[in-house]
Design an enzyme around this catalytic site. Structure first.
Site, mmCIF file in Angstrom:
data_model
loop_
_atom_site.group_PDB
_atom_site.id
_atom_site.type_symbol
_atom_site.label_atom_id
_atom_site.label_comp_id
_atom_site.label_asym_id
_atom_site.label_seq_id
_atom_site.Cartn_x
_atom_site.Cartn_y
_atom_site.Cartn_z
ATOM 1 N N ALA A 31 39.250 40.861 35.705
ATOM 2 C CA ALA A 31 39.223 40.978 37.169
ATOM 3 C C ALA A 31 40.201 39.947 37.754
ATOM 4 C CB ALA A 31 37.813 40.796 37.720
ATOM 5 N N LEU A 32 41.422 40.008 37.257
ATOM 6 C CA LEU A 32 42.408 38.961 37.563
ATOM 7 C C LEU A 32 42.840 38.994 39.029
ATOM 8 C CD1 LEU A 32 44.687 39.221 34.396
ATOM 9 C CD2 LEU A 32 42.582 37.890 34.724
ATOM 10 N N HIS A 36 44.500 33.481 38.821
ATOM 11 C CA HIS A 36 44.771 33.633 37.383
ATOM 12 C C HIS A 36 46.278 33.741 37.139
ATOM 13 C CE1 HIS A 36 40.622 35.554 37.396
ATOM 14 N NE2 HIS A 36 40.496 34.653 36.444
ATOM 15 N N GLN A 60 27.306 33.218 28.673
ATOM 16 C CA GLN A 60 27.395 32.230 29.752
ATOM 17 C C GLN A 60 26.739 32.706 31.044
ATOM 18 O OE1 GLN A 60 31.870 32.369 29.633
ATOM 19 N NE2 GLN A 60 31.664 31.981 31.811
ATOM 20 N N GLY A 147 41.436 26.320 35.232
ATOM 21 C CA GLY A 147 41.551 26.054 36.668
ATOM 22 C C GLY A 147 40.586 24.969 37.115
ATOM 23 N N LYS A 149 39.132 24.910 39.876
ATOM 24 C CA LYS A 149 38.028 25.435 40.695
ATOM 25 C C LYS A 149 36.716 25.243 39.926
ATOM 26 C CE LYS A 149 36.868 29.809 41.733
ATOM 27 N NZ LYS A 149 35.380 29.811 41.616
ATOM 28 N N ASP A 150 36.780 25.487 38.610
ATOM 29 C CA ASP A 150 35.616 25.222 37.752
ATOM 30 C C ASP A 150 35.816 23.839 37.130
ATOM 31 O OD1 ASP A 150 34.260 27.839 37.959
ATOM 32 O OD2 ASP A 150 36.137 28.554 37.135
ATOM 33 N N SER A 185 38.729 33.685 43.862
ATOM 34 C CA SER A 185 37.687 33.964 42.881
ATOM 35 C C SER A 185 37.489 35.472 42.830
ATOM 36 C CB SER A 185 36.382 33.293 43.334
ATOM 37 O OG SER A 185 35.293 33.852 42.650
#
Ligand code: PAF
Length: 280
Positions: A31-32, A36, A60, A147, A149-150, A185
């Site tokens: 789901a790029l 990404h 996860q 990234g 973001k995480d 995201s």
């Protein structure tokens, strides 16, 4: 662009790569989006070859319904990666990776996994550690891109690489944002119009925290954030923390020798959005 579904075919191909060349790895769950792609572009610039994995890792997910509704856009993802001249794609089935034993290993991340995302998503980081370690062992990249973001995930991967002495260099990638500041995201696509219009408040609040941080006590900054979300009809604050960038330990008072980061998780309906910012 070569696309592989099995470990053996991928490894056969990788074995032919000249050992003097570098292999950069970008792990994804597909789901790029442009975030990404910005990472793929950076990896392309810095390596002789780039491999992207597209694998929705079941271990996860703390909620089965999130796993079930995770978007599969493989055809679209492959088209985007082709435009970027990506060299290799690895898109295995679950059994290829987990051979009928869909379980996480357990890791000691020295407490990095006990706060924030780890506290709210039980087992999440063991799942991330499991898949990333497996992929590193299969692919043996020279560099791997994650990234910011995480950010918590990034610190956990660095810790795992150090613990197991894995021969890969971890490269952090800055957060890629929409024009109005919302961190990119795959989940943004699930927002309703009203939620999407409200969502930039997350980054605006983080920027304001950065402004307040030098002069205000941590509890005042935290109160400010709570107030910002209290009366918002579309966004609900799950957590806001100010933590040491390296250890992710939360503090209520400041030490001028430490580097701090603010971390936030917000629900827009059932969509969970996270973001973070360096404060000093
Ligand atoms: O950040 C992600 O997309 C995933 O956690 C990762 C690193 C690809 C592991 O499944």
């Amino acid at each position: 662009m070569k696309v592989f579904k099995t470990v053996s075919s991928l490894q056969k191909y990788l074995a032919k790569i000249d050992k003097n060349k570098t292999l950069g790895f970008v792990p994804t769950m597909g789901a790029l989006h442009d975030g990404h792609i910005s990472i793929v572009k950076k990896a392309k610039k810095e390596n002789s070859f780039v491999i992207v994995s597209i694998f929705v890792n079941p271990t996860q997910f703390d909620k089965q319904e999130d796993l079930k509704k995770y978007p599969n856009k493989l055809k679209h993802d492959l088209e985007l990666l082709k435009v970027e001249n990506c060299d290799i794609i690895f898109t295995p089935e679950t059994n290829e990776i987990y051979t009928n034993n869909i379980k996480s290993d357990s890791f000691d991340f020295n407490g990095l996994d006990k706060v924030m995302e780890g506290a709210f998503r039980k087992g999440h980081f063991d799942g991330v550690g499991t898949i990333v370690k497996k992929l590193f062992e299969i692919i043996k990249p020279n560099t791997a891109y994650f990234g910011e973001k995480d950010f918590q995930q990034l610190q956990i991967i660095k810790k795992m690489v150090a613990t197991y002495n894995l021969p890969v260099q971890i490269i952090p990638c800055v957060i890629y944002r929409e024009k109005d500041g919302l961190a990119m995201s795959s989940r943004n696509a699930h927002l309703t119009d009203n939620q999407r219009k409200s969502a930039p408040l997350i980054y605006q609040t983080l920027l304001k925290c950065k402004e307040l941080f030098p002069e205000k006590e941590i509890n005042i900054v935290k109160k400010f954030v709570k107030n910002e979300f209290e009366n918002n009809k579309f966004l609900e604050l799950e957590y806001f923390e100010i933590a040491d960038t390296e250890t992710l330990i939360h503090y209520s008072s400041k030490n001028k020798n430490k580097k701090y980061r603010a971390f936030i998780a917000v629900f827009a309906g059932t969509v969970r959005l996270i973001d973070n910012i360096a404060l000093n």
